[in-house]
Design an enzyme around this catalytic site. Structure first.
Site, PDB file in Angstrom:
ATOM      1  N   THR A  42       0.826  -1.211   0.000  1.00  0.00           N
ATOM      2  CA  THR A  42       0.000   0.000   0.000  1.00  0.00           C
ATOM      3  C   THR A  42       0.860   1.260   0.000  1.00  0.00           C
ATOM      4  O   THR A  42       0.578   2.212  -0.730  1.00  0.00           O
ATOM      5  CB  THR A  42      -0.939   0.000   1.227  1.00  0.00           C
ATOM      6  OG1 THR A  42      -1.749  -1.171   1.189  1.00  0.00           O
ATOM      7  CG2 THR A  42      -1.817   1.233   1.244  1.00  0.00           C
ATOM      8  N   GLY A  43       1.922   1.267   0.807  1.00  0.00           N
ATOM      9  CA  GLY A  43       2.807   2.439   0.859  1.00  0.00           C
ATOM     10  C   GLY A  43       3.422   2.756  -0.493  1.00  0.00           C
ATOM     11  O   GLY A  43       3.541   3.929  -0.879  1.00  0.00           O
ATOM     12  N   GLU A  50       1.273   9.438  -5.967  1.00  0.00           N
ATOM     13  CA  GLU A  50       1.912  10.746  -5.845  1.00  0.00           C
ATOM     14  C   GLU A  50       2.789  11.047  -7.062  1.00  0.00           C
ATOM     15  O   GLU A  50       2.791  12.159  -7.578  1.00  0.00           O
ATOM     16  CB  GLU A  50       2.755  10.819  -4.577  1.00  0.00           C
ATOM     17  CG  GLU A  50       1.953  10.910  -3.312  1.00  0.00           C
ATOM     18  CD  GLU A  50       2.800  11.355  -2.140  1.00  0.00           C
ATOM     19  OE1 GLU A  50       2.984  12.584  -1.979  1.00  0.00           O
ATOM     20  OE2 GLU A  50       3.276  10.474  -1.399  1.00  0.00           O
ATOM     21  N   HIS A  76      -7.095   0.566  -0.853  1.00  0.00           N
ATOM     22  CA  HIS A  76      -6.258  -0.416  -1.529  1.00  0.00           C
ATOM     23  C   HIS A  76      -7.072  -1.693  -1.503  1.00  0.00           C
ATOM     24  O   HIS A  76      -7.051  -2.451  -0.534  1.00  0.00           O
ATOM     25  CB  HIS A  76      -4.911  -0.578  -0.828  1.00  0.00           C
ATOM     26  CG  HIS A  76      -3.930  -1.376  -1.631  1.00  0.00           C
ATOM     27  ND1 HIS A  76      -2.640  -1.570  -1.227  1.00  0.00           N
ATOM     28  CD2 HIS A  76      -4.039  -2.023  -2.813  1.00  0.00           C
ATOM     29  CE1 HIS A  76      -1.987  -2.301  -2.126  1.00  0.00           C
ATOM     30  NE2 HIS A  76      -2.833  -2.596  -3.097  1.00  0.00           N
TER      31      HIS A  76
END
Length: 149
Positions: A42-43, A50, A76
């Site tokens: 997810t990160g 971004e 997500h």
């Protein structure tokens, strides 16, 4: 910021997911992450969203300007194994002075994996660096006081 930065602008960015962008690679020092499946983290998905917004913004910023992520609210919804290509679509949906809002959506070729909104703030890097220097100076002063106590 150029006047060409207006709501309705879109960008699309595709990225093949390597083994290094899986959950265990997010924080290699975290045993908890090491126990999780090797799927797109997810990160890293947030970072890809971004990145797509940065690509959208690039032609609309003046020299010396950049942008900082200030808010993210995304789902997500599905796992993606390494080797698949994730495509992110971003649309600028609001421009309020230097504050920008985007709708982002990620798809892995099989289905939608994430979607939501992302906000960014346009800054000059010179001003940003001045603020960081002030913060670092405050930390140095606090550490100096602690050492003297």
């Amino acid at each position: 910021m150029k006047p060409t930065l207006v709501p309705g602008l879109t960008a699309q960015f595709a990225y093949r997911i390597p083994d290094t962008k899986t959950v265990p690679n997010l924080y290699p020092e975290a045993d908890e992450f090491q126990e999780m499946p090797e799927v797109f983290a997810t990160g890293f998905m947030v970072g890809l969203m971004e990145w797509t917004c940065l690509k959208l913004l690039a032609p609309h910023l003046d020299e010396g300007e950049g942008s900082l992520g200030t808010h993210i609210n995304v789902s997500h919804a599905a796992a993606t194994p390494p080797g698949l290509t994730v495509t992110v679509d971003a649309e600028c949906i609001e421009v309020r002075g230097p504050r920008l809002k985007f709708h982002v959506r990620a798809h892995d070729g099989v289905g939608m994996i994430g979607e939501g909104e992302h906000e960014r703030f346009v800054v000059t890097w010179e001003r940003f660096d001045r603020g960081m220097q002030k913060k670092l100076q405050a930390v140095r002063e606090a550490q100096s006081e602690e050492a003297g106590a």
